[in-house]
Enzyme design. Structure first.
Site, mmCIF file in Angstrom:
data_model
loop_
_atom_site.group_PDB
_atom_site.id
_atom_site.type_symbol
_atom_site.label_atom_id
_atom_site.label_comp_id
_atom_site.label_asym_id
_atom_site.label_seq_id
_atom_site.Cartn_x
_atom_site.Cartn_y
_atom_site.Cartn_z
ATOM 1 N N CYS A 119 37.962 43.374 30.758
ATOM 2 C CA CYS A 119 36.859 42.547 31.276
ATOM 3 C C CYS A 119 35.701 43.391 31.818
ATOM 4 O O CYS A 119 34.583 42.895 31.934
ATOM 5 C CB CYS A 119 37.367 41.593 32.340
ATOM 6 S SG CYS A 119 38.545 40.412 31.688
ATOM 7 N N HIS A 177 30.659 39.292 35.934
ATOM 8 C CA HIS A 177 31.700 38.894 34.976
ATOM 9 C C HIS A 177 32.147 37.488 35.356
ATOM 10 O O HIS A 177 32.314 37.158 36.531
ATOM 11 C CB HIS A 177 32.873 39.871 35.058
ATOM 12 C CG HIS A 177 34.068 39.415 34.299
ATOM 13 N ND1 HIS A 177 33.987 38.952 33.000
ATOM 14 C CD2 HIS A 177 35.380 39.306 34.654
ATOM 15 C CE1 HIS A 177 35.195 38.615 32.587
ATOM 16 N NE2 HIS A 177 36.045 38.810 33.578
ATOM 17 N N ASN A 195 36.489 32.471 30.752
ATOM 18 C CA ASN A 195 36.471 33.937 30.877
ATOM 19 C C ASN A 195 36.516 34.535 29.469
ATOM 20 O O ASN A 195 37.520 34.430 28.780
ATOM 21 C CB ASN A 195 37.683 34.375 31.708
ATOM 22 C CG ASN A 195 37.739 35.880 31.924
ATOM 23 O OD1 ASN A 195 37.020 36.637 31.285
ATOM 24 N ND2 ASN A 195 38.609 36.301 32.818
HETATM 25 O O1 UT7 Z 1 38.833 38.635 34.001
HETATM 26 C C1 UT7 Z 1 39.874 39.457 34.399
HETATM 27 C C2 UT7 Z 1 40.121 39.294 35.819
HETATM 28 N N1 UT7 Z 1 40.834 38.080 36.058
HETATM 29 C C3 UT7 Z 1 40.547 37.382 37.125
HETATM 30 O O2 UT7 Z 1 39.641 37.727 37.842
HETATM 31 C C4 UT7 Z 1 41.418 36.230 37.463
HETATM 32 C C5 UT7 Z 1 41.763 36.301 38.914
HETATM 33 N N2 UT7 Z 1 42.634 35.231 39.388
HETATM 34 C C6 UT7 Z 1 42.229 33.949 39.440
HETATM 35 O O3 UT7 Z 1 41.157 33.595 39.015
HETATM 36 C C7 UT7 Z 1 43.143 32.956 40.107
HETATM 37 O O4 UT7 Z 1 44.181 33.656 40.767
HETATM 38 C C8 UT7 Z 1 43.767 31.924 39.112
HETATM 39 C C9 UT7 Z 1 42.713 30.960 38.665
HETATM 40 C C10 UT7 Z 1 44.401 32.634 37.948
HETATM 41 C C11 UT7 Z 1 44.852 31.117 39.841
HETATM 42 O O5 UT7 Z 1 44.322 30.513 41.006
HETATM 43 P P1 UT7 Z 1 45.067 30.637 42.408
HETATM 44 O O6 UT7 Z 1 44.335 29.829 43.361
HETATM 45 O O7 UT7 Z 1 45.222 32.110 42.699
HETATM 46 O O8 UT7 Z 1 46.447 29.952 42.094
HETATM 47 P P2 UT7 Z 1 47.911 30.583 42.154
HETATM 48 O O9 UT7 Z 1 48.117 31.560 41.042
HETATM 49 O O10 UT7 Z 1 48.163 31.034 43.540
HETATM 50 O O11 UT7 Z 1 48.756 29.291 41.850
HETATM 51 C C12 UT7 Z 1 48.740 28.165 42.738
HETATM 52 C C13 UT7 Z 1 49.626 27.091 42.133
HETATM 53 C C14 UT7 Z 1 50.971 27.606 41.649
HETATM 54 O O12 UT7 Z 1 51.948 26.632 41.966
HETATM 55 P P3 UT7 Z 1 52.907 26.840 43.239
HETATM 56 O O13 UT7 Z 1 53.630 28.137 42.992
HETATM 57 O O14 UT7 Z 1 52.000 26.911 44.431
HETATM 58 O O15 UT7 Z 1 53.775 25.633 43.196
HETATM 59 C C15 UT7 Z 1 50.819 27.690 40.168
HETATM 60 O O16 UT7 Z 1 52.030 27.526 39.475
HETATM 61 O O17 UT7 Z 1 48.998 26.524 40.983
HETATM 62 C C16 UT7 Z 1 49.913 26.523 39.888
HETATM 63 N N3 UT7 Z 1 49.157 26.653 38.637
HETATM 64 C C17 UT7 Z 1 48.652 25.594 37.990
HETATM 65 N N4 UT7 Z 1 48.669 24.286 38.258
HETATM 66 C C18 UT7 Z 1 48.047 23.464 37.404
HETATM 67 C C19 UT7 Z 1 48.839 27.777 37.973
HETATM 68 N N5 UT7 Z 1 48.118 27.469 36.875
HETATM 69 C C20 UT7 Z 1 47.990 26.121 36.866
HETATM 70 C C21 UT7 Z 1 47.362 25.214 36.000
HETATM 71 N N6 UT7 Z 1 47.412 23.897 36.304
HETATM 72 N N7 UT7 Z 1 46.692 25.605 34.894
#
Ligand code: UT7
Length: 325
Positions: A115, A252, A282
């Site tokens: 990225c 980005h 992304n």
């Molecule tokens: O470009 C390269 C660099 N990449 C990035 O910069 C990405 C960086 N990370 C992010 O943007 C975020 O961490 C994400 C968007 C990937 C995830 O958001 P988050 O607020 O960090 O969520 P999380 O990973 O902490 O997950 C929260 C909850 C989890 O459930 P539990 O464990 O709390 O029950 C996940 O299983 O959300 C759940 N979850 C979803 N729920 C519905 C994860 N993906 C989804 C989904 N739909 N698509």
């Protein structure tokens, strides 16, 4: 003192035709439009058609950037193409674009910093120009991340999209101060100790297959909000500028929450940030040049504007570039 600067002469982008909404994912995965929008800012993304390759998207973006610059392909000395989703293991996707553009001179190669790839490619092209190795360089970011997604992993497959953006850089004489047009400073980093928080689980010399993207999103998020503001400030410092001098952040486009946290850390309002993540998702190395092209086509960038671009991705690799439009 007169110095060589790399000034942006043209910019262009291309998105594949097929648009995929969040609701399409919600129909077959345990996810929702509400979750994707509120956690990421993403509303839709574009996916390449079957048989449509990274070089096809790159070619269209390159043609538009050359058209914007008013140049033929043979006016270029080099093509530097950032991608992590090349058409083939080799030769480089850049040489395919070189041939497709009808460019019969100069040289072309790929750069892989995921990225952060466009920032690394921009820095690399700037070095070619500043050392006198090239006068005009086409810098492309192009990706088909849809080819490396695990469609059953809701935590990653909803985040990414396909696309390409391109910028023509041209040598110009500057005074060597922050008032010059062109690239004023870059700041690059990587830390391989974090390579397993964002990676693809396949490759030529490991599995012999392309593999799928794997990410510990929350971990990457934590690094992003700290490192992006730091690298943007470092690049501005090298240019002799401060965040108060910035007209536009072109970040980005991974997550709206990361984009706004970075703007906030730099003390800049969202009105000064170019945001395309809602429409593009992304697109890895393609996201910054696409956002730059969108902003330029909307007439938002004026000559003399100070722009900061920053990105982080797999590696981890991250960095920023400061340029005057
Ligand atoms: O470009 C390269 C660099 N990449 C990035 O910069 C990405 C960086 N990370 C992010 O943007 C975020 O961490 C994400 C968007 C990937 C995830 O958001 P988050 O607020 O960090 O969520 P999380 O990973 O902490 O997950 C929260 C909850 C989890 O459930 P539990 O464990 O709390 O029950 C996940 O299983 O959300 C759940 N979850 C979803 N729920 C519905 C994860 N993906 C989804 C989904 N739909 N698509």
């Amino acid at each position: 003192m007169s110095v060589r600067r790399s000034v942006v002469r043209g910019v262009g982008h291309h998105l594949p035709e097929r648009v995929v909404t969040n609701d399409e994912f919600a129909q077959r995965l345990d996810t929702s439009d509400e979750w994707i929008r509120s956690r990421t800012g993403i509303e839709r993304r574009h996916f390449a058609a079957e048989g449509e390759m990274t070089s096809d998207l790159a070619l269209r973006a390159a043609e538009r950037a050359l058209g914007d610059a008013g140049l033929e392909a043979d006016a270029l000395d080099a093509i530097v193409l950032a991608t992590s989703t090349p058409d083939l293991t080799f030769p480089s996707t850049a040489t395919k674009v070189q041939a497709d553009l009808g460019m019969t001179r100069g040289f072309a190669y790929d750069i892989q910093a995921v990225c952060a790839g466009f920032v690394f490619a921009l820095a690399n092209a700037d070095m070619l120009i500043r050392t006198g190795e090239a006068d005009r360089v086409l810098v492309i970011g192009a990706e088909t991340f849809s080819r490396i997604l695990d469609w059953d992993d809701r935590s990653t497959c909803v985040l990414f999209g396909d696309g390409a953006g391109a910028v023509v850089l041209e040598a110009a004489e500057g005074k060597g101060d922050a008032g010059d047009r062109g690239i004023l400073a870059v700041d690059l980093h990587s830390d391989g100790r974090y390579r397993d928080i964002l990676y693809v689980d396949g490759g030529v010399s490991s599995t012999g297959s392309a593999g799928c993207l794997r990410m510990q999103g929350r971990e990457v998020f934590k690094h992003a909000v700290v490192k992006l503001a730091e690298t943007a400030e470092a690049a501005l410092g090298k240019a002799g500028l401060t965040p108060a001098d910035v007209d536009w952040i072109i970040p980005h486009q991974a997550n709206l929450r990361i984009i706004s946290a970075t703007a906030q850390k730099l003390g800049l309002p969202m009105e000064r940030v170019v945001v395309t993540v809602g429409e593009h998702g992304n697109t890895s190395a393609a996201s910054i040049p696409m956002a730059m092209s969108v902003a330029a086509s909307e007439g938002r960038l004026s000559p003399g504007d100070v722009i900061v671009t920053e990105a982080i991705g797999g590696g981890l690799a991250w960095g920023a570039a400061v340029l005057r439009w």
